[in-house]
Write an enzyme that holds these catalytic residues in place. Structure first.
Site, mmCIF file in Angstrom:
data_model
loop_
_atom_site.group_PDB
_atom_site.id
_atom_site.type_symbol
_atom_site.label_atom_id
_atom_site.label_comp_id
_atom_site.label_asym_id
_atom_site.label_seq_id
_atom_site.Cartn_x
_atom_site.Cartn_y
_atom_site.Cartn_z
ATOM 1 N N PRO A 99 7.967 2.631 -28.071
ATOM 2 C CA PRO A 99 8.429 3.924 -27.477
ATOM 3 C C PRO A 99 9.738 3.631 -26.865
ATOM 4 C CG PRO A 99 6.584 3.088 -26.408
ATOM 5 C CD PRO A 99 6.654 2.276 -27.631
ATOM 6 N N GLU A 126 -0.399 -3.230 -24.182
ATOM 7 C CA GLU A 126 0.768 -2.895 -23.171
ATOM 8 C C GLU A 126 2.121 -3.055 -23.714
ATOM 9 O OE1 GLU A 126 0.541 -1.128 -20.472
ATOM 10 O OE2 GLU A 126 -1.483 -0.743 -21.405
ATOM 11 N N ARG A 164 9.608 10.417 -48.930
ATOM 12 C CA ARG A 164 9.771 11.653 -49.458
ATOM 13 C C ARG A 164 11.246 11.820 -49.922
ATOM 14 N NH1 ARG A 164 11.547 15.884 -46.624
ATOM 15 N NH2 ARG A 164 10.799 17.270 -47.506
ATOM 16 N N ASP A 179 15.773 20.706 -46.377
ATOM 17 C CA ASP A 179 14.900 20.358 -45.204
ATOM 18 C C ASP A 179 15.323 20.890 -43.909
ATOM 19 O OD1 ASP A 179 13.111 19.279 -46.902
ATOM 20 O OD2 ASP A 179 13.706 17.322 -46.392
HETATM 21 N N1 ADE Z 1 4.323 2.882 -30.006
HETATM 22 C C1 ADE Z 1 3.687 3.597 -28.699
HETATM 23 N N2 ADE Z 1 4.353 4.670 -28.633
HETATM 24 C C2 ADE Z 1 5.497 4.817 -29.641
HETATM 25 C C3 ADE Z 1 6.325 5.868 -29.995
HETATM 26 N N3 ADE Z 1 6.613 6.990 -29.182
HETATM 27 N N4 ADE Z 1 7.204 5.535 -31.364
HETATM 28 C C4 ADE Z 1 7.048 4.393 -31.871
HETATM 29 N N5 ADE Z 1 6.089 3.438 -31.593
HETATM 30 C C5 ADE Z 1 5.172 3.855 -30.435
#
Ligand code: ADE
Length: 258
Positions: A99, A126, A164, A179
């Site tokens: 994330p 975590e 794709r 797209d």
């Molecule tokens: N791992 C946990 N959340 C994620 C996300 N939003 N994007 C990529 N990998 C992740």
């Protein structure tokens, strides 16, 4: 394209990768996805892949050694068996799904689709020991501003969006250029038969057979839809001077409504 995925849960990929377009792309040998269980690279008899965080805190952290060693094994295999040069192997993207990465987009999918080989690392628990991001990964990608339980679903999203775009995957008649997002705009509305359904008719222009008018209508619809739903995209979209004028007029109309 060859895609190597490092994960603690290879079984999660079975469904999505054995159906539909990804399955066909695999059968046609346009893409080859190979899974590596990070656990196979652990060192102890309990096959430990995680440990407590230094400094304390909740949750477990993925250890660096199995991940580094899995990536090194993949690279050696690419050189020994896939005819990849040492130099190319040292330059291929090694992507950590997290994330905290750069936000995935159609642009990034296009960028990645140009490589012959990708390595994706799925984080879990975590977090992942920071040395993976500092000294192993060449890129970090997030698929959105939310936290998943691991990088597996994110890796599936990346593989799908990249695959794709590979030549031959979608068939000759379908063009990824139309797209949503590829021109920086959302896609225009699409209709199929019946021409009238429950009293809702398909826009006249689409059944007119006038291809020039249809193209103009579609472009206009793309712009209007983007203006209404994702105005944030308009700053970066490729617009001609007339279209920029249209946006100015739409903005003015909106302001007058307030
Ligand atoms: N791992 C946990 N959340 C994620 C996300 N939003 N994007 C990529 N990998 C992740």
């Amino acid at each position: 394209m060859r895609i190597d995925i490092l994960t603690l849960f290879p079984e999660m990929f079975e469904g999505p990768f054995s159906t539909s377009i990804l399955k066909r792309a695999t059968i046609k040998k346009l893409v080859r996805v190979i899974f590596h269980n990070i656990r196979d690279y652990s060192h102890d008899k309990h096959q430990t892949t995680d440990d407590y965080p230094y400094g304390g805190g909740a949750g477990m952290i993925l250890k660096p050694e199995p991940i580094f060693e899995a990536v090194e094994a993949v690279k050696s295999e690419l050189v020994a068996r896939d005819g990849v040069s040492e130099e190319d192997a040292s330059r291929l993207p090694i992507i950590l799904l997290t994330p905290q990465g750069r936000l995935f987009s159609q642009q990034i999918a296009l960028e990645l689709s140009k490589y012959k080989s990708l390595i994706l690392i799925c984080g879990h628990y975590e977090g992942v020991d920071e040395r993976v991001s500092e000294h192993l990964a060449s890129d970090e990608i997030s698929i959105g501003d939310y936290v998943l339980t691991g990088g597996e679903l994110a890796a599936m999203v990346v593989v799908d969006a990249v695959t794709r775009l590979l030549p031959g995957v979608l068939g000759s008649k379908v063009s990824p250029q139309d797209d949503s997002h590829s021109s920086g705009l959302l896609e225009y509305p699409q209709y199929t038969r019946p021409a009238a359904y429950r009293g809702w008719s398909v826009p006249e222009v689409l059944v007119s057979g006038n291809h020039e008018k249809i193209a103009i209508w579609r472009r206009e619809q793309s712009i209007l839809r983007t203006f209404k739903r994702r105005p944030d995209l308009l700053d970066k979209a490729e617009l001609n001077p007339e279209e920029k004028e249209l946006i100015k007029r739409l903005n003015k109309k909106e302001r007058l409504k307030e």
